[in-house]
Design an enzyme around this catalytic site. Sequence first.
Site, mmCIF file in Angstrom:
data_model
loop_
_atom_site.group_PDB
_atom_site.id
_atom_site.type_symbol
_atom_site.label_atom_id
_atom_site.label_comp_id
_atom_site.label_asym_id
_atom_site.label_seq_id
_atom_site.Cartn_x
_atom_site.Cartn_y
_atom_site.Cartn_z
ATOM 1 N NE ARG A 180 -59.246 18.721 93.414
ATOM 2 C CZ ARG A 180 -59.153 18.273 94.821
ATOM 3 N NH1 ARG A 180 -60.660 18.242 95.017
ATOM 4 N NH2 ARG A 180 -58.309 18.359 95.605
ATOM 5 C CE LYS A 225 -53.367 25.258 115.457
ATOM 6 N NZ LYS A 225 -54.547 24.664 115.974
ATOM 7 N N GLY A 274 -53.433 21.789 99.928
ATOM 8 C CA GLY A 274 -53.970 23.021 100.549
ATOM 9 C C GLY A 274 -53.929 24.422 99.921
ATOM 10 N N GLY A 298 -54.987 16.814 100.466
ATOM 11 C CA GLY A 298 -54.479 15.957 101.629
ATOM 12 C C GLY A 298 -53.830 14.859 100.954
HETATM 13 C C1 3PG Z 1 -60.289 16.825 98.420
HETATM 14 O O1 3PG Z 1 -60.800 17.738 97.939
HETATM 15 O O2 3PG Z 1 -59.579 17.134 99.362
HETATM 16 C C2 3PG Z 1 -60.555 15.405 97.867
HETATM 17 O O3 3PG Z 1 -61.484 15.529 97.103
HETATM 18 C C3 3PG Z 1 -61.067 14.418 98.935
HETATM 19 O O4 3PG Z 1 -62.015 14.773 99.695
HETATM 20 P P1 3PG Z 1 -62.130 14.521 101.193
HETATM 21 O O5 3PG Z 1 -61.078 15.281 102.006
HETATM 22 O O6 3PG Z 1 -63.520 15.032 101.675
HETATM 23 O O7 3PG Z 1 -61.987 13.135 101.499
HETATM 24 MG MG MG Z 2 -59.427 16.955 101.646
#
Ligand code: 3PG
Ligand code: MG
Length: 395
Positions: A36, A197, A354, A377
């Site tokens: 990142r 899941k 993920g 996410g």
């Molecule tokens: C992540 O690593 O998923 C992003 O930086 C967002 O972080 P968060 O899920 O804590 O909002």
């Molecule tokens: Mg996250």
Amino acid sequence: MGWKSLAELDLAGKKVLLRVDINVPMEGERVLDTTRIDRIVPTVKAIQAAGGSAILLAHFDRPKGKVVPEMSLSRVLPALSAALGEDVAFASDCIGAPAEAAVAALPKGGVLLLENTRFHAGEEANDPAFAADLAKLGDIYCNDAFSAAHRAHASTEGLARLLPACAGLLMAEELSALEAALTTPERPVVAIVGGAKVSSKLDLLSNLITKVDYLVIGGGMANTFLAANGADVGKSLCEHDLAPTARAITEKAEGAGCTIILPVDVVVAREFKANAAHEIVAADACPPDAMILDAGPATVDALAEVFAKCKTLVWNGPLGAFELTPFDAATNAAAQAAAALSRAGALVTVAGGGDTVGALNHAGVAGDFTYISTAGGAFLEWMEGKTLPGVAALG
Ligand code: 3PG
Ligand code: MG
């Protein structure tokens, strides 16, 4: 779309508030994966090349509106400076006197990192007063944090309304890769969705069956679908109560012209551990005292045939318990088959979310994929067809 690119704004002599996602995994003071950080370097360099200075806004972990010293972005500073090849200044707060003094001291073309935005409750609350305090620090807002764009926070959403706003190079790259994968893909399209899941991926499955030609369901989720079809799954991870949901998704897929592909054979074991004794059985014949830990070789062959028919592949989630050898075999082999087609220019391959990138790195093929998203996410929510607030606010 509707957003402006960095190149469309005049950055000469401007202070650019650059929202980045440098929420990287760390062990002690070592960054375990600098992806990142590495991926925002071109945007910082572009701002400098255009005559601007870069003031970086970012979150780290989840301090929940309080100062948590272990969640200070100062821990990421050395890796950031190394990636950029220059010293990066640091301010001990992202608003107020420390931030204002650091901005005032920033030379033209300099780079400054402000402390964790989530140390203030106003960040996650998307408080307009907090956003205004951030806005005071710069002339232009640039969002390069696609992986945080599913959060409607002050630094990802509110700020975009207060200053001339644009997308950074990484944000633009993520959006165009994802659009090429699902919005305007070359068909046929195959999606692979793995993971534990079904319950956590219902929205994802429901959206994908309206978008793709083939939907491969793998991992623990596949067990729920197999059981819904009447298969014995023994002691496998399985959400038996979701059988009607699995059947409804299958039916809706048929109506939408999407073929759902489940394992035809599976690798079963009696223990959930690396190198546990295992055997390959038909997908409907898991012994009562065993659990499914991976897809079998016939399944991998079937997937390779589907990949060969397709022009685009989107991948989220492993096919088996890939962190335990040898239950990584199906994920590795399927990833390698996709990578070979990708290298040959026959398949556009996009992955994210993920465990996916970890699984592809483990399979040794991440470099062969057309595009690997930095998002977890946000990638999932985008695949679910949801509007990402951080992207919408740029438009
Ligand atoms: C992540 O690593 O998923 C992003 O930086 C967002 O972080 P968060 O899920 O804590 O909002
Ligand atoms: Mg996250």
